[in-house]
Design an enzyme around this catalytic site. Structure first.
Site, PDB file in Angstrom:
ATOM      1  N   GLY A  12       1.116  -1.467   0.128  1.00 39.03           N
ATOM      2  CA  GLY A  12      -0.428  -0.110   0.205  1.00 39.03           C
ATOM      3  C   GLY A  12       0.604   1.086   0.186  1.00 39.03           C
ATOM      4  O   GLY A  12       0.142   2.192   0.594  1.00 39.03           O
ATOM      5  N   ASN A 103      -4.345   3.417 -12.359  1.00 44.55           N
ATOM      6  CA  ASN A 103      -3.857   2.454 -12.190  1.00 44.55           C
ATOM      7  C   ASN A 103      -2.204   2.857 -12.673  1.00 44.55           C
ATOM      8  O   ASN A 103      -1.580   3.297 -13.650  1.00 44.55           O
ATOM      9  CB  ASN A 103      -3.645   0.881 -13.200  1.00 44.55           C
ATOM     10  N   HIS A 105       1.423   1.234 -13.548  1.00 45.94           N
ATOM     11  CA  HIS A 105       2.392   0.030 -13.643  1.00 45.94           C
ATOM     12  C   HIS A 105       3.531   0.734 -12.816  1.00 45.94           C
ATOM     13  O   HIS A 105       4.422   1.277 -14.095  1.00 45.94           O
ATOM     14  CB  HIS A 105       2.261  -0.686 -15.361  1.00 45.94           C
ATOM     15  N   GLN A 169       9.647   7.027  -7.643  1.00 45.49           N
ATOM     16  CA  GLN A 169       8.910   7.133  -8.905  1.00 45.49           C
ATOM     17  C   GLN A 169       7.840   7.203  -8.478  1.00 45.49           C
ATOM     18  O   GLN A 169       6.549   8.016  -9.102  1.00 45.49           O
ATOM     19  CB  GLN A 169       9.734   7.632 -10.367  1.00 45.49           C
ATOM     20  N   GLU A 170       7.050   6.091  -8.728  1.00 45.00           N
ATOM     21  CA  GLU A 170       5.954   5.653  -8.098  1.00 45.00           C
ATOM     22  C   GLU A 170       5.149   6.353  -7.770  1.00 45.00           C
ATOM     23  O   GLU A 170       4.188   7.177  -7.819  1.00 45.00           O
ATOM     24  CB  GLU A 170       6.034   4.223  -7.911  1.00 45.00           C
TER      25      GLU A 170
HETATM   26  C1  GRF Z   1       3.792  -1.554  -6.844  1.00 47.48           C
HETATM   27  O1  GRF Z   1       4.849  -1.233  -8.150  1.00 47.48           O
HETATM   28  C2  GRF Z   1       2.636  -1.185  -8.286  1.00 47.48           C
HETATM   29  O2  GRF Z   1       3.219  -0.544  -8.990  1.00 47.48           O
HETATM   30  C3  GRF Z   1       2.285  -2.603  -8.687  1.00 47.48           C
HETATM   31  O3  GRF Z   1       2.653  -2.891  -7.512  1.00 47.48           O
HETATM   32  C4  GRF Z   1       3.425  -3.001  -5.877  1.00 47.48           C
HETATM   33  C5  GRF Z   1       2.333  -2.314  -5.207  1.00 47.48           C
HETATM   34  O4  GRF Z   1       3.354  -1.857  -4.520  1.00 47.48           O
HETATM   35  N1  GRF Z   1       1.570  -2.317  -9.343  1.00 47.48           N
HETATM   36  P1  GRF Z   1       2.984  -0.632  -3.267  1.00 47.48           P
HETATM   37  O5  GRF Z   1       1.783  -1.533  -2.712  1.00 47.48           O
HETATM   38  O6  GRF Z   1       1.380   0.336  -3.732  1.00 47.48           O
HETATM   39  O7  GRF Z   1       3.633  -0.801  -1.982  1.00 47.48           O
END
Ligand code: GRF
Length: 208
Positions: A12, A103, A105, A169-170
């Site tokens: 999360g 989403n 990814h 970066q996410e």
């Molecule tokens: C992230 O790398 C996301 O891009 C992928 O799964 C991972 C989830 O991480 N779909 P978190 O649960 O947000 O820490």
């Protein structure tokens, strides 16, 4: 204020990044398909309605998705953000949320859809890797691209070091994409996304 429902399956950390960004939106609920998702702890502490719709408790994908849609629709969200939600969603479910489900990814789509993106990037020897926020369409890990961040792949990288670099970066691009959405700035034309209003970069090149 726009309402967001966030779907998680695990840690999360992207959900946390969205919450901590202090966006002009209300997180109406966090829903997990796994009762043991670590992220549920944070969402409960943060005072959100945290719900579990356990996919393993249903006899079929259709039954699970019907229950999940009920749980989501109770909150009448403007946006559904998948944040590490690890279930493939059926076409009818996805169409029900067309234009309002996004989403994140961990790859530069359309490269490396699916699982184990960091491992596959290392095996292919790509020199840039990264992450993508996109609208969800019935084809998994496709759909109009909102924003991408690229990071270098360094000699000596392991799956773990590369994943960590991408994850930073996410946490940067997901809150940005959500902000643009709730501000009503995302425009989709012919499957391409632009951001209306003040200058906004949909591509990030990260060195760290
Ligand atoms: C992230 O790398 C996301 O891009 C992928 O799964 C991972 C989830 O991480 N779909 P978190 O649960 O947000 O820490």
């Amino acid at each position: 204020m726009k309402k967001i429902v966030i779907l998680i399956s695990g840690r999360g950390s992207n959900m946390e990044a969205i919450v901590r960004a202090g966006l002009p939106a209300k997180v109406a609920a966090v829903i997990s398909n796994r009762p043991d998702a670590a992220g549920l702890k944070f969402s409960a502490q943060a005072g959100f309605s945290a719900q579990v719709v356990d996919d393993r408790a249903f006899p079929s994908r259709e039954a699970f998705e019907a229950a999940l849609a009920d749980a989501i629709d109770q909150h009448s969200p403007d946006l559904i953000a998948l944040a590490g939600f690890m279930r493939v969603l059926g076409a009818d479910f996805v169409r029900h949320y067309s234009g309002r489900m996004i989403n994140i990814h961990p790859s530069l789509l359309p490269a490396f859809p699916g699982l184990h993106t960091h491992r596959r990037a290392l095996q292919e020897g790509v020199k840039l890797h990264g992450c993508t926020v996109h609208f969800v369409t019935p084809q998994v890990d496709h759909g109009p691209i909102i924003i991408q961040a690229a990071v270098p792949v360094r000699a000596g990288d392991t799956e773990a070091t590369l994943a960590a670099r991408v994850l930073r970066q996410e946490h940067r691009i997901y809150p940005l994409a959500v902000r643009w959405f709730v501000e009503g700035r995302l425009v989709v034309e012919n499957g391409l996304v632009r951001v209306s209003g003040p200058e906004a970069s949909q591509s990030i090149l990260a060195e760290e």
